[in-house]
Design a protein around this motif. Structure first.
Motif, short mmCIF file in Angstrom:
data_model
loop_
_atom_site.label_atom_id
_atom_site.label_comp_id
_atom_site.label_asym_id
_atom_site.label_seq_id
_atom_site.Cartn_x
_atom_site.Cartn_y
_atom_site.Cartn_z
N UNK A 21 1.91 40.13 58.65
CA UNK A 21 2.88 40.72 57.92
C UNK A 21 2.80 40.84 56.51
N UNK A 22 1.75 39.83 55.92
CA UNK A 22 1.47 40.17 54.40
C UNK A 22 0.34 41.07 54.17
N UNK A 23 0.09 41.82 55.34
CA UNK A 23 -1.09 42.85 54.93
C UNK A 23 -0.63 44.02 54.04
N UNK A 24 -1.61 44.35 53.09
CA UNK A 24 -1.21 45.37 52.05
C UNK A 24 -0.99 46.81 52.84
N UNK A 50 15.39 50.32 62.27
CA UNK A 50 15.66 49.07 62.86
C UNK A 50 14.50 48.19 63.70
N UNK A 51 13.19 49.03 63.76
CA UNK A 51 12.36 48.72 64.58
C UNK A 51 11.73 47.46 64.01
N UNK A 52 11.56 47.27 62.71
CA UNK A 52 11.30 46.19 61.90
C UNK A 52 12.29 45.55 61.34
N UNK A 53 12.78 44.21 61.53
CA UNK A 53 14.02 43.54 61.38
C UNK A 53 13.68 42.37 60.19
N UNK A 54 12.52 42.29 59.90
CA UNK A 54 12.42 41.47 58.70
C UNK A 54 10.91 40.89 58.68
N UNK A 55 10.67 40.00 57.73
CA UNK A 55 9.16 39.57 57.58
C UNK A 55 9.55 38.09 57.30
N UNK A 56 8.60 37.28 57.66
CA UNK A 56 8.74 35.95 57.54
C UNK A 56 7.40 35.16 57.72
N UNK A 57 7.36 33.84 57.27
CA UNK A 57 6.37 32.91 57.31
C UNK A 57 6.48 32.07 58.71
N UNK A 58 5.14 31.93 59.28
CA UNK A 58 5.06 31.23 60.77
C UNK A 58 4.83 29.69 60.27
N UNK A 59 5.54 28.71 60.66
CA UNK A 59 5.53 27.42 60.04
C UNK A 59 4.90 26.50 61.09
N UNK A 60 3.90 25.75 60.75
CA UNK A 60 3.20 24.91 61.70
C UNK A 60 4.07 23.53 61.65
N UNK A 61 4.93 23.36 62.68
CA UNK A 61 5.85 22.14 62.69
C UNK A 61 4.87 20.93 62.85
N UNK A 62 3.85 21.09 63.16
CA UNK A 62 3.07 19.66 63.72
C UNK A 62 2.53 19.36 62.33
N UNK A 63 2.42 19.95 61.22
CA UNK A 63 1.77 19.50 60.12
C UNK A 63 3.14 18.81 59.23
N UNK A 64 4.36 19.10 59.72
CA UNK A 64 5.58 18.70 59.08
C UNK A 64 5.78 17.23 59.51
N UNK A 65 5.74 16.78 60.91
CA UNK A 65 5.66 15.75 61.55
C UNK A 65 6.01 15.83 62.90
N UNK A 66 6.41 14.79 63.42
CA UNK A 66 6.43 14.73 64.91
C UNK A 66 8.25 15.48 65.34
N UNK A 67 8.22 16.28 66.34
CA UNK A 67 9.56 16.63 67.20
C UNK A 67 9.18 17.03 68.58
#
Length: 163
Positions: A21-24, A50-67
């Motif tokens: 999503x961050x590609x120039x 409306x084909x593109x509804x947004x841009x966002x970061x993909x978060x690695x939850x494992x880096x944040x802790x147990x879930x």
């Protein structure tokens, strides 16, 4: 607003943007075989349609802790449209439910929960059962391991032949 008909280049743009999503715009144009100006025009058209509804970061939850990830099958007591609407309105307010699918087969909904642990999940289920939203029964499936999770759709495989 009528959606514009997509061609193979539009599908390439969508496929590339969902992966990076961050590609120039210059990099995107090069990847799909366009010059930058028409590429940007197409991206803006895809956003406006409306084909593109947004841009966002993909978060690695494992880096944040147990879930804990739990898939839950839910069967409702009654099956009138108001029963489905009441159930969906309530579970939409539960942050830990990150996916909700109305399905065919032996149960009505498949929910995906992400919680800090089993006790938190159980507290959420008890809360939902006490909320009088028509749950007849539920079955829980705790995820032990997720060998992979794809974060993009196979756009060209799904729709490439139609464009």
């Amino acid at each position: 607003m009528n959606s514009p008909k997509l061609d193979r280049i539009d599908l390439k743009i969508l496929a590339q943007l969902q992966k990076t999503g961050r590609i120039t715009n210059v990099e995107l144009a090069d990847a799909v075989g366009l010059s930058p100006s028409p590429c940007l025009t197409r991206v803006k058209r895809l956003e406006q349609a409306g084909f593109i509804t947004g841009y966002g970061a993909q978060i690695n939850l494992h880096k944040l802790g147990e879930f804990l990830t739990v898939f839950t099958e839910v069967t409702l007591q009654d099956h009138k449209s108001t029963d489905f609407a009441r159930f969906e309105a309530k579970i939409r307010t539960v942050d830990e439910i990150i996916e909700c699918h109305l399905v065919s087969g032996g149960y009505d909904y498949l929910l995906k929960f992400v919680t800090p642990g089993v006790s938190h999940y159980q507290a959420l289920i008890e809360y939902l059962l006490e909320s009088n939203i028509g749950i007849e029964k539920y079955f829980s499936y705790i995820v032990i391991k997720s060998p992979f999770i794809k974060t993009h759709y196979p756009i060209q495989g799904l729709f490439g032949e139609k464009a």
